[in-house]
Design a protein around this motif. Sequence first.
Motif, PDB file in Angstrom:
ATOM      1  N   PRO A   1       0.815  -1.226   0.000  1.00  0.00           N
ATOM      2  CA  PRO A   1       0.000   0.000   0.000  1.00  0.00           C
ATOM      3  C   PRO A   1       0.843   1.268   0.000  1.00  0.00           C
ATOM      4  O   PRO A   1       0.432   2.285  -0.584  1.00  0.00           O
ATOM      5  CB  PRO A   1      -0.845  -0.102   1.278  1.00  0.00           C
ATOM      6  CG  PRO A   1      -0.477  -1.362   1.947  1.00  0.00           C
ATOM      7  CD  PRO A   1       0.479  -2.131   1.093  1.00  0.00           C
ATOM      8  N   TYR A   2       2.027   1.211   0.586  1.00  0.00           N
ATOM      9  CA  TYR A   2       2.879   2.414   0.574  1.00  0.00           C
ATOM     10  C   TYR A   2       3.330   2.710  -0.866  1.00  0.00           C
ATOM     11  O   TYR A   2       3.242   3.843  -1.345  1.00  0.00           O
ATOM     12  CB  TYR A   2       4.089   2.249   1.505  1.00  0.00           C
ATOM     13  CG  TYR A   2       4.567   3.595   2.014  1.00  0.00           C
ATOM     14  CD1 TYR A   2       4.341   3.987   3.320  1.00  0.00           C
ATOM     15  CD2 TYR A   2       5.195   4.506   1.150  1.00  0.00           C
ATOM     16  CE1 TYR A   2       4.730   5.245   3.773  1.00  0.00           C
ATOM     17  CE2 TYR A   2       5.587   5.755   1.589  1.00  0.00           C
ATOM     18  CZ  TYR A   2       5.361   6.117   2.896  1.00  0.00           C
ATOM     19  OH  TYR A   2       5.731   7.366   3.338  1.00  0.00           O
ATOM     20  N   ILE A   3       3.806   1.670  -1.545  1.00  0.00           N
ATOM     21  CA  ILE A   3       4.236   1.851  -2.945  1.00  0.00           C
ATOM     22  C   ILE A   3       3.076   2.391  -3.777  1.00  0.00           C
ATOM     23  O   ILE A   3       3.235   3.323  -4.574  1.00  0.00           O
ATOM     24  CB  ILE A   3       4.735   0.503  -3.529  1.00  0.00           C
ATOM     25  CG1 ILE A   3       6.028   0.058  -2.850  1.00  0.00           C
ATOM     26  CG2 ILE A   3       4.935   0.614  -5.034  1.00  0.00           C
ATOM     27  CD1 ILE A   3       6.528  -1.311  -3.320  1.00  0.00           C
ATOM     28  N   SER A   4       1.874   1.825  -3.584  1.00  0.00           N
ATOM     29  CA  SER A   4       0.706   2.247  -4.379  1.00  0.00           C
ATOM     30  C   SER A   4       0.404   3.718  -4.151  1.00  0.00           C
ATOM     31  O   SER A   4       0.057   4.448  -5.088  1.00  0.00           O
ATOM     32  CB  SER A   4      -0.545   1.455  -3.985  1.00  0.00           C
ATOM     33  OG  SER A   4      -0.313   0.093  -4.043  1.00  0.00           O
ATOM     34  N   GLN A   5       0.531   4.154  -2.888  1.00  0.00           N
ATOM     35  CA  GLN A   5       0.210   5.559  -2.585  1.00  0.00           C
ATOM     36  C   GLN A   5       1.284   6.506  -3.129  1.00  0.00           C
ATOM     37  O   GLN A   5       0.980   7.642  -3.487  1.00  0.00           O
ATOM     38  CB  GLN A   5       0.013   5.745  -1.079  1.00  0.00           C
ATOM     39  CG  GLN A   5      -1.253   5.043  -0.594  1.00  0.00           C
ATOM     40  CD  GLN A   5      -1.671   5.446   0.810  1.00  0.00           C
ATOM     41  OE1 GLN A   5      -1.114   6.358   1.411  1.00  0.00           O
ATOM     42  NE2 GLN A   5      -2.660   4.732   1.343  1.00  0.00           N
ATOM     43  N   VAL A   6       2.520   6.035  -3.214  1.00  0.00           N
ATOM     44  CA  VAL A   6       3.554   6.845  -3.875  1.00  0.00           C
ATOM     45  C   VAL A   6       3.217   6.946  -5.368  1.00  0.00           C
ATOM     46  O   VAL A   6       3.221   8.031  -5.961  1.00  0.00           O
ATOM     47  CB  VAL A   6       4.972   6.250  -3.674  1.00  0.00           C
ATOM     48  CG1 VAL A   6       6.001   6.985  -4.532  1.00  0.00           C
ATOM     49  CG2 VAL A   6       5.381   6.301  -2.194  1.00  0.00           C
ATOM     50  N   ALA A   7       2.844   5.810  -5.965  1.00  0.00           N
ATOM     51  CA  ALA A   7       2.561   5.795  -7.412  1.00  0.00           C
ATOM     52  C   ALA A   7       1.412   6.734  -7.762  1.00  0.00           C
ATOM     53  O   ALA A   7       1.435   7.393  -8.799  1.00  0.00           O
ATOM     54  CB  ALA A   7       2.231   4.371  -7.862  1.00  0.00           C
ATOM     55  N   VAL A   8       0.411   6.812  -6.886  1.00  0.00           N
ATOM     56  CA  VAL A   8      -0.779   7.611  -7.208  1.00  0.00           C
ATOM     57  C   VAL A   8      -0.596   9.076  -6.789  1.00  0.00           C
ATOM     58  O   VAL A   8      -1.467   9.910  -7.014  1.00  0.00           O
ATOM     59  CB  VAL A   8      -2.036   6.963  -6.574  1.00  0.00           C
ATOM     60  CG1 VAL A   8      -2.242   7.388  -5.130  1.00  0.00           C
ATOM     61  CG2 VAL A   8      -3.267   7.188  -7.426  1.00  0.00           C
ATOM     62  N   GLY A   9       0.548   9.372  -6.153  1.00  0.00           N
ATOM     63  CA  GLY A   9       0.877  10.759  -5.828  1.00  0.00           C
ATOM     64  C   GLY A   9       0.464  11.203  -4.434  1.00  0.00           C
ATOM     65  O   GLY A   9       0.568  12.379  -4.097  1.00  0.00           O
ATOM     66  N   ARG A  10      -0.008  10.260  -3.601  1.00  0.00           N
ATOM     67  CA  ARG A  10      -0.395  10.647  -2.231  1.00  0.00           C
ATOM     68  C   ARG A  10       0.816  10.796  -1.324  1.00  0.00           C
ATOM     69  O   ARG A  10       0.742  11.427  -0.284  1.00  0.00           O
ATOM     70  CB  ARG A  10      -1.349   9.598  -1.638  1.00  0.00           C
ATOM     71  CG  ARG A  10      -2.771   9.769  -2.096  1.00  0.00           C
ATOM     72  CD  ARG A  10      -3.665   8.673  -1.585  1.00  0.00           C
ATOM     73  NE  ARG A  10      -3.834   8.683  -0.132  1.00  0.00           N
ATOM     74  CZ  ARG A  10      -4.596   7.823   0.526  1.00  0.00           C
ATOM     75  NH1 ARG A  10      -5.248   6.873  -0.142  1.00  0.00           N
ATOM     76  NH2 ARG A  10      -4.715   7.880   1.832  1.00  0.00           N
ATOM     77  N   ARG A  11       1.917  10.118  -1.669  1.00  0.00           N
ATOM     78  CA  ARG A  11       3.151  10.226  -0.876  1.00  0.00           C
ATOM     79  C   ARG A  11       4.319  10.433  -1.830  1.00  0.00           C
ATOM     80  O   ARG A  11       4.260   9.993  -2.981  1.00  0.00           O
ATOM     81  CB  ARG A  11       3.364   8.972  -0.026  1.00  0.00           C
ATOM     82  CG  ARG A  11       2.162   8.744   0.850  1.00  0.00           C
ATOM     83  CD  ARG A  11       2.300   7.760   1.953  1.00  0.00           C
ATOM     84  NE  ARG A  11       0.980   7.701   2.595  1.00  0.00           N
ATOM     85  CZ  ARG A  11       0.594   8.466   3.603  1.00  0.00           C
ATOM     86  NH1 ARG A  11       1.437   9.314   4.145  1.00  0.00           N
ATOM     87  NH2 ARG A  11      -0.631   8.388   4.094  1.00  0.00           N
ATOM     88  N   ASP A  12       5.371  11.096  -1.321  1.00  0.00           N
ATOM     89  CA  ASP A  12       6.460  11.514  -2.207  1.00  0.00           C
ATOM     90  C   ASP A  12       7.456  10.410  -2.507  1.00  0.00           C
ATOM     91  O   ASP A  12       7.970  10.304  -3.610  1.00  0.00           O
ATOM     92  CB  ASP A  12       7.252  12.666  -1.565  1.00  0.00           C
ATOM     93  CG  ASP A  12       6.385  13.904  -1.439  1.00  0.00           C
ATOM     94  OD1 ASP A  12       5.424  14.006  -2.236  1.00  0.00           O
ATOM     95  OD2 ASP A  12       6.652  14.732  -0.544  1.00  0.00           O
ATOM     96  N   CYS A  13       7.767   9.613  -1.468  1.00  0.00           N
ATOM     97  CA  CYS A  13       8.947   8.761  -1.583  1.00  0.00           C
ATOM     98  C   CYS A  13       8.805   7.576  -0.632  1.00  0.00           C
ATOM     99  O   CYS A  13       8.330   7.729   0.503  1.00  0.00           O
ATOM    100  CB  CYS A  13      10.160   9.622  -1.178  1.00  0.00           C
ATOM    101  SG  CYS A  13      11.721   8.776  -1.183  1.00  0.00           S
TER     102      CYS A  13
END
Length: 346
Positions: free
Chosen positions: A201-213
């Motif tokens: 889920p962390y990777i997915s949220q980075v991919a969708v732009g919710r998290r930077d890195c």
Amino acid sequence: MRILVTGGAGYIGSHACAVLAGRGHETVIADSFVNSSPLVLDRLGGILGVAPICHRVDLRDRGAVASLFAGTRFDAVVHFAALKAVGESCARPLAYFDNNICGTIHLLQAMREAGVGRLVFSSSATVYGDPDSAPVREDAPLRVTNPYGRSKLVMEQLIEDLCERDPDFRAINLRYFNPVGAHPCGRIGEDPGGEPNNLMPYISQVAVGRRDCLAVYGGDWPTVDGTGVRDYIHVMDLARAHADALEFLLREERSATVNLGTGRGVSVLQLVKAFERASGRRIPYRIAERRAGDVAEVYADPVLAEALLGWRAELDVDAMCRDAWRWQRMNPHGYGFPEVDADGAE
Ligand code: NAD
Ligand code: WQD
């Protein structure tokens, strides 16, 4: 079969309801929504073609659990309901023991009173702690390292004792490795509240732009590329194993404890690369300190699952990333926000 699914509104439970219905079973959900949204039920209804039956029940309420069985005759129970955050369990161990262990005792009492003698239980590879070697077989030493893991081990042991003492009670403890991915329609998936604890889920949220890195917890583990290695398993494969486990319990006069994994280890950086391929997006990451309590490498020996249940994982890491990405892209902020179609339009 008519099956009571505790925690059926949660991540894995909702996928299991979809698969069980597809195999012709009738499911009734019991969930307190402590870690899920009732909106899941609308989505599930869309997949099933009929609104799911759901009772808002907290398993800590013994009377309410008993009443579930008063009105309906169940053939079996699939028991997902639990709190599952390792870090939170260290901060609030008694809350975890109360919710997970007391809730399970109430469920077992109600099953016994109602004469329901078939149980599929959601356990976890966390009961192996830091294993001596991989692949990990079911007879590897059990060494829990946190209160969440303790609750899973205690529940397994309570269930095993009941199976030994009561000839009419049979159960399967399913030890999941790392469930990821989503239903291929993209309408149900994993929706962690707040900052995700888990990698996919962390990777997915980075991919969708919710998290930077993405912070990669350690680049100096003794593994293929220095990052942690796990056995990621597609949630649809996992869901299917529950239907197979129920059929085993009907067919065989015995109980069992079974690993559910692919048998293949995948590193953090390998998963990042697979997600980049599936999504076409770049996932910025940095190597950070190791996370307390983490281990280098854990993956399942899945041989027993195939021998007993006739089950083996079929979906690979590319399918896991593809389906996780479809869910994330269609639901960038999870349940409770408008869905967007696969091309990004609302
Ligand atoms: P989840 O939090 O999405 O689902 C659990 C569901 O149980 C939620 O809908 C929650 O509201 C409900 N619930 C919790 N306590 C309850 C109670 N007292 N009464 C009624 N409902 C209650 O979690 P998940 O990822 O779907 O996990 C399902 C099961 O699988 C859990 O038992 C978990 O420990 C186990 N498991 C999960 C993982 C994982 O990485 N997701 C790995 C191994 C094992
Ligand atoms: C996977 C890998 C991390 C996040 C946990 C529970 C376990 C089970 C499943 C329920 C590790 C690395 C992670 C991040 C990272 N749950 N990572 N950056 O730790 O194998 O298992 O979930 O039973 O009990 O402990 O899964 O997804 O948290 O981590 O580098 O932001 O990803 O170090 O190597 P884990 P995970």
